[in-house]
Design a protein around this motif. Structure first.
Motif, short mmCIF file in Angstrom:
data_model
loop_
_atom_site.label_atom_id
_atom_site.label_comp_id
_atom_site.label_asym_id
_atom_site.label_seq_id
_atom_site.Cartn_x
_atom_site.Cartn_y
_atom_site.Cartn_z
N LEU A 20 43.99 41.49 31.60
CA LEU A 20 44.70 41.26 30.34
C LEU A 20 44.11 40.02 29.68
O LEU A 20 43.96 38.98 30.32
N ASP A 124 49.65 28.01 37.67
CA ASP A 124 48.43 28.63 37.13
C ASP A 124 48.81 29.62 36.03
O ASP A 124 49.97 30.02 35.91
N GLY A 130 45.60 36.14 44.26
CA GLY A 130 46.07 34.92 44.92
C GLY A 130 44.98 33.97 45.40
O GLY A 130 45.27 32.98 46.07
N ALA A 132 43.01 31.85 43.67
CA ALA A 132 43.10 30.51 43.06
C ALA A 132 44.25 29.73 43.67
O ALA A 132 44.10 28.56 44.04
N LYS A 156 50.37 39.61 37.61
CA LYS A 156 50.08 41.03 37.60
C LYS A 156 50.58 41.56 38.94
O LYS A 156 49.94 41.41 39.98
P1 5GP Z 1 43.57 35.32 41.55
O1 5GP Z 1 42.87 34.09 42.06
O2 5GP Z 1 45.05 35.31 41.79
O3 5GP Z 1 42.91 36.57 42.03
O4 5GP Z 1 43.36 35.32 39.98
C1 5GP Z 1 43.95 34.31 39.22
C2 5GP Z 1 42.93 33.56 38.43
O5 5GP Z 1 42.00 34.44 37.81
C3 5GP Z 1 43.60 32.77 37.33
O6 5GP Z 1 43.27 31.40 37.50
C4 5GP Z 1 43.05 33.31 36.03
O7 5GP Z 1 42.30 32.33 35.37
C5 5GP Z 1 42.15 34.46 36.41
N1 5GP Z 1 42.70 35.78 36.05
C6 5GP Z 1 43.13 36.74 36.91
N2 5GP Z 1 43.50 37.85 36.27
C7 5GP Z 1 43.33 37.59 34.96
C8 5GP Z 1 43.57 38.38 33.77
O8 5GP Z 1 43.98 39.55 33.79
N3 5GP Z 1 43.29 37.76 32.59
C9 5GP Z 1 42.82 36.50 32.51
N4 5GP Z 1 42.58 35.99 31.30
N5 5GP Z 1 42.59 35.73 33.61
C10 5GP Z 1 42.84 36.28 34.82
#
Ligand code: 5GP
Length: 190
Positions: A20, A124, A130, A132, A156
């Motif tokens: 997104l 965040d 997860g 990050a 999400k």
């Molecule tokens: P995770 O580390 O939880 O897999 O992903 C989270 C990180 O990835 C967040 O810091 C964010 O910046 C980026 N991110 C994850 N999914 C999206 C998304 O659908 N859109 C945007 N703009 N950033 C995302």
């Protein structure tokens, strides 16, 4: 948070079933009034938890984290991303796999800003798988600090992040929970 969900519906762009884009109000251009409400919403959920610091990751976590820090009256630290680290002294360092860039980067926080006396709220912009949040938890744990919970602007829920973090005992508070990004449309869980 209703205003956030309305903003996502009005200005969010569904890039794929996984991604997104919200660069009209969070990831590039920032809506300060909405961010103020976001900060207030986080503060409401964590106000009585004895939080001493907020930790986020650059760049997109900074706006919501600062607004929450203003509401809670605590400093905000953002983990910095480094391509390579030359000076490693006095840094807590971890690695994070970026969901959007599909590459690994190194993040760090200076040890002088975080100690074992701190009780930390992690914030965040998005929660996907997860990675990050886990890297931030790693940095905070290196400091010996404790974690009050994780505040997420947009979760999400069809990805693994919440399940992973909750299975490790962390409290996750998300202001908008996206159920699916199907047919170019955003649907919410609640
Ligand atoms: P995770 O580390 O939880 O897999 O992903 C989270 C990180 O990835 C967040 O810091 C964010 O910046 C980026 N991110 C994850 N999914 C999206 C998304 O659908 N859109 C945007 N703009 N950033 C995302």
């Amino acid at each position: 948070m209703e205003a956030l969900k309305q903003k996502i519906l009005a200005e969010g762009i569904v890039i794929s079933e996984q991604v997104l884009k919200v660069d009209a109000f969070l990831n590039h251009q920032i809506d300060p009034a909405l961010m103020q409400q976001v900060g207030h919403a986080f503060a409401e959920r964590f106000r009585d938890q004895g939080i001493t610091k907020i930790v986020t990751i650059e760049a997109s976590g900074i706006a919501p984290a600062v607004m929450a820090g203003l509401e809670l009256g605590v400093p905000v630290i953002f983990a910095r991303k480094y391509q390579s680290l030359t000076l490693k002294d006095n840094l807590y360092i971890s690695k994070v796999f970026s969901f959007t860039k599909q590459s690994e980067s190194t993040i760090a926080i200076s040890a002088k800003h975080l100690s074992a006396a701190d009780h930390v709220l992690v914030i965040d912009d998005f929660l996907a798988n997860g990675h990050a949040a886990k890297a931030l938890i790693d940095l905070i744990s290196q400091a010996g600090a404790s974690i009050a919970g994780i505040g997420i602007v947009i979760e999400k829920s069809f990805q693994e992040g919440r399940t992973l973090l909750e299975s490790e005992g962390y409290r996750v508070e998300s202001l908008a929970r996206v159920q699916a990004l199907a047919d170019g449309r955003v649907t919410f869980l609640d």
